[in-house]
Motif scaffolding. Structure first.
Motif, PDB file in Angstrom:
ATOM      1  N   PHE A  68      89.894 -68.822 -65.706  1.00  0.00           N
ATOM      2  CA  PHE A  68      89.967 -69.879 -64.968  1.00  0.00           C
ATOM      3  C   PHE A  68      90.914 -70.727 -65.658  1.00  0.00           C
ATOM      4  CE2 PHE A  68      85.464 -69.060 -63.641  1.00  0.00           C
ATOM      5  CZ  PHE A  68      85.806 -69.011 -62.364  1.00  0.00           C
ATOM      6  N   VAL A  69      91.983 -71.267 -64.674  1.00  0.00           N
ATOM      7  CA  VAL A  69      93.204 -71.984 -65.339  1.00  0.00           C
ATOM      8  C   VAL A  69      92.806 -73.305 -65.735  1.00  0.00           C
ATOM      9  CG1 VAL A  69      93.817 -72.860 -63.040  1.00  0.00           C
ATOM     10  CG2 VAL A  69      95.506 -72.443 -64.834  1.00  0.00           C
ATOM     11  N   ARG A  70      91.881 -73.757 -65.456  1.00  0.00           N
ATOM     12  CA  ARG A  70      91.344 -75.076 -65.803  1.00  0.00           C
ATOM     13  C   ARG A  70      92.494 -76.363 -65.971  1.00  0.00           C
ATOM     14  NH1 ARG A  70      86.242 -74.587 -68.415  1.00  0.00           N
ATOM     15  NH2 ARG A  70      86.259 -76.902 -68.090  1.00  0.00           N
ATOM     16  N   SER A  71      92.542 -77.003 -66.903  1.00  0.00           N
ATOM     17  CA  SER A  71      93.265 -78.236 -66.826  1.00  0.00           C
ATOM     18  C   SER A  71      94.749 -77.960 -66.759  1.00  0.00           C
ATOM     19  CB  SER A  71      92.823 -79.115 -67.774  1.00  0.00           C
ATOM     20  OG  SER A  71      91.882 -80.000 -67.541  1.00  0.00           O
ATOM     21  N   HIS A  85      84.092 -74.727 -59.622  1.00  0.00           N
ATOM     22  CA  HIS A  85      83.919 -76.217 -59.801  1.00  0.00           C
ATOM     23  C   HIS A  85      84.394 -76.276 -61.110  1.00  0.00           C
ATOM     24  CE1 HIS A  85      82.182 -76.706 -56.118  1.00  0.00           C
ATOM     25  NE2 HIS A  85      83.002 -77.724 -55.965  1.00  0.00           N
ATOM     26  N   ASP A  86      85.451 -77.279 -61.720  1.00  0.00           N
ATOM     27  CA  ASP A  86      85.799 -77.421 -62.932  1.00  0.00           C
ATOM     28  C   ASP A  86      84.689 -78.570 -63.342  1.00  0.00           C
ATOM     29  OD1 ASP A  86      87.142 -77.887 -65.512  1.00  0.00           O
ATOM     30  OD2 ASP A  86      88.832 -77.867 -64.400  1.00  0.00           O
ATOM     31  N   ASP A  87      84.809 -79.005 -64.756  1.00  0.00           N
ATOM     32  CA  ASP A  87      83.492 -79.699 -65.177  1.00  0.00           C
ATOM     33  C   ASP A  87      83.663 -81.377 -64.673  1.00  0.00           C
ATOM     34  OD1 ASP A  87      82.673 -77.719 -66.812  1.00  0.00           O
ATOM     35  OD2 ASP A  87      83.584 -78.393 -68.662  1.00  0.00           O
ATOM     36  N   CYS A  88      84.804 -81.496 -64.167  1.00  0.00           N
ATOM     37  CA  CYS A  88      85.254 -82.844 -63.440  1.00  0.00           C
ATOM     38  C   CYS A  88      84.684 -82.807 -61.955  1.00  0.00           C
ATOM     39  CB  CYS A  88      86.631 -83.251 -63.582  1.00  0.00           C
ATOM     40  SG  CYS A  88      87.771 -82.009 -62.552  1.00  0.00           S
ATOM     41  N   THR A  92      88.639 -75.460 -59.490  1.00  0.00           N
ATOM     42  CA  THR A  92      89.586 -74.618 -60.354  1.00  0.00           C
ATOM     43  C   THR A  92      89.552 -73.157 -59.861  1.00  0.00           C
ATOM     44  OG1 THR A  92      90.084 -74.357 -62.515  1.00  0.00           O
ATOM     45  CG2 THR A  92      87.787 -73.978 -62.164  1.00  0.00           C
ATOM     46  N   TYR A  93      90.605 -72.274 -60.474  1.00  0.00           N
ATOM     47  CA  TYR A  93      91.058 -71.135 -59.798  1.00  0.00           C
ATOM     48  C   TYR A  93      90.979 -70.022 -60.857  1.00  0.00           C
ATOM     49  CZ  TYR A  93      91.849 -73.853 -55.909  1.00  0.00           C
ATOM     50  OH  TYR A  93      91.742 -75.248 -55.000  1.00  0.00           O
ATOM     51  N   LEU A  94      90.345 -68.861 -60.567  1.00  0.00           N
ATOM     52  CA  LEU A  94      90.573 -67.668 -61.420  1.00  0.00           C
ATOM     53  C   LEU A  94      92.166 -67.126 -61.318  1.00  0.00           C
ATOM     54  CD1 LEU A  94      88.566 -66.291 -63.323  1.00  0.00           C
ATOM     55  CD2 LEU A  94      88.306 -64.338 -61.485  1.00  0.00           C
ATOM     56  N   MET A  95      92.860 -66.827 -62.145  1.00  0.00           N
ATOM     57  CA  MET A  95      93.933 -66.337 -62.337  1.00  0.00           C
ATOM     58  C   MET A  95      94.337 -65.145 -63.428  1.00  0.00           C
ATOM     59  SD  MET A  95      96.560 -69.625 -61.842  1.00  0.00           S
ATOM     60  CE  MET A  95      96.131 -70.734 -60.452  1.00  0.00           C
ATOM     61  N   ALA A 105      97.403 -78.018 -71.933  1.00  0.00           N
ATOM     62  CA  ALA A 105      96.213 -77.162 -72.466  1.00  0.00           C
ATOM     63  C   ALA A 105      95.169 -77.135 -71.294  1.00  0.00           C
ATOM     64  CB  ALA A 105      95.686 -78.062 -73.886  1.00  0.00           C
ATOM     65  N   GLY A 106      94.110 -76.023 -71.223  1.00  0.00           N
ATOM     66  CA  GLY A 106      93.237 -75.888 -70.424  1.00  0.00           C
ATOM     67  C   GLY A 106      92.036 -75.842 -71.340  1.00  0.00           C
TER      68      GLY A 106
END
Length: 317
Positions: free
Chosen positions: A51-54, A178-181, A185-188, A244-245
């Motif tokens: 997950f690419v996260r932030s 879903h991200d924590d926020c 978020t997307y899997l890449m 960063a993520g």
């Protein structure tokens, strides 16, 4: 997105040494790609998915730069920088998020990111800038405010369409969580993350150029004092863009050269990704020895008795 040769090589290892004795190990994978999606070098497996996260935030900010939202609400580069941020909730940063909400005539209660523990407002959450940007777009476009985090909401569809366009693939192919926020978020693949940062750093569009300029001119908004992204962009101004993520993700673009670096620590350790970033930036020649030394003192020497050591190199294809 085309993948050329076999993109697998020996992964990197980060060792925590206590007075020279190995205490812990982290396995890390990393990829360098260009803006055309070609993998240039790799440590580990370029097709590893995470997950690419932030690290996605500069691309989520495209919803703001491509819709006239900046102009409509007279938002500044400082506002744009906080939209890309994972901030520390400092007074300066929280005020910047509030500025976006105020200019777009939005009440802070419309933010649907969490309230940090021990705090009193969602404005203080590290993703509040991203959420404020999404809400400003919704306000400008007269889209619903209450459902802006829904994956099918127009603002989320706009964001993933922009990302899909940059990677030259259908938006429907992305796996979403879903991200924590609360935002999607997307899997890449790591190679895709690296390619996104190569495009971001290439100045191929005015929208992305403005995002990079905002992050470079206001690195204190992007993370905060003592944080890796802020320190790296301060020490290498107008040379790198860094974000960063969570869970061991770090992405960096080399400005003007159309190259991006993506890092994933397999156990999610933050300390390991910074050590690897410094190590690989030196190998690639993207930072000077003096910058590397300064960063190492902050992020690799962990105290009187502990330090981090990175074993391995990128393999060039």
């Amino acid at each position: 997105m085309t993948m050329g040769k076999r993109t697998q090589a020996t992964a990197l290892e980060v060792r925590l040494l206590r007075e020279g004795i190995i205490e812990s190990r982290h396995i890390v994978q990393a990829v360098v790609s260009d803006e055309r999606g070609r993998t240039l070098s790799v440590a580990g497996n370029a097709e590893t998915a995470a997950f690419v996260r932030s690290a996605l935030k500069p691309f989520q900010a495209l919803a703001v730069t491509t819709t006239g939202t900046l102009e409509r609400y007279e938002l500044s580069d400082r506002d744009l920088a906080i939209i890309t941020s994972s901030h520390k909730g400092s007074i300066e940063q929280v005020r910047q998020v509030f500025n976006i909400m105020w200019r777009a005539d939005l009440d802070p209660t419309t933010l649907q990111c969490p309230i940090p523990q021990g705090k009193s407002s969602p404005l203080e959450y590290n993703c509040s800038g991203k959420h404020a940007g999404m809400l400003a777009v919704c306000q400008q476009r007269h889209w619903p405010l209450t459902s802006y985090l829904d994956r099918k909401h127009p603002v989320q569809q706009l964001i993933i369409s922009k990302v899909a366009e940059l990677l030259r693939m259908p938006a429907e192919e992305f796996l979403t969580a879903h991200d924590d926020c609360g935002a999607p978020t997307y899997l890449m693949q790591l190679s895709q993350m690296a390619s996104l940062y190569a495009v971001l750093a290439s100045s191929s569009s005015l929208d992305m150029e403005r995002i990079v300029r905002a992050m470079n001119h206001h690195p204190n908004m992007v993370a905060g004092e003592g944080e890796f992204d802020t320190e790296l962009m301060r020490l290498a101004p107008s040379e790198l863009v860094s974000k960063a993520g969570a869970e061991g993700v770090q992405c960096i673009g080399r400005l003007g050269e159309g190259m991006g670096l993506a890092i994933k620590v397999m156990d999610g350790a933050k300390r390991a990704k910074y050590a690897v970033a410094i190590h690989l930036l030196q190998q690639l020649g993207w930072i000077t020895p003096s910058v590397a030394q300064s960063l190492s003192e902050k992020f690799m020497n962990l105290g009187k008795y502990k330090r981090l050591e990175v074993i391995g190199e990128l393999s060039f294809l």
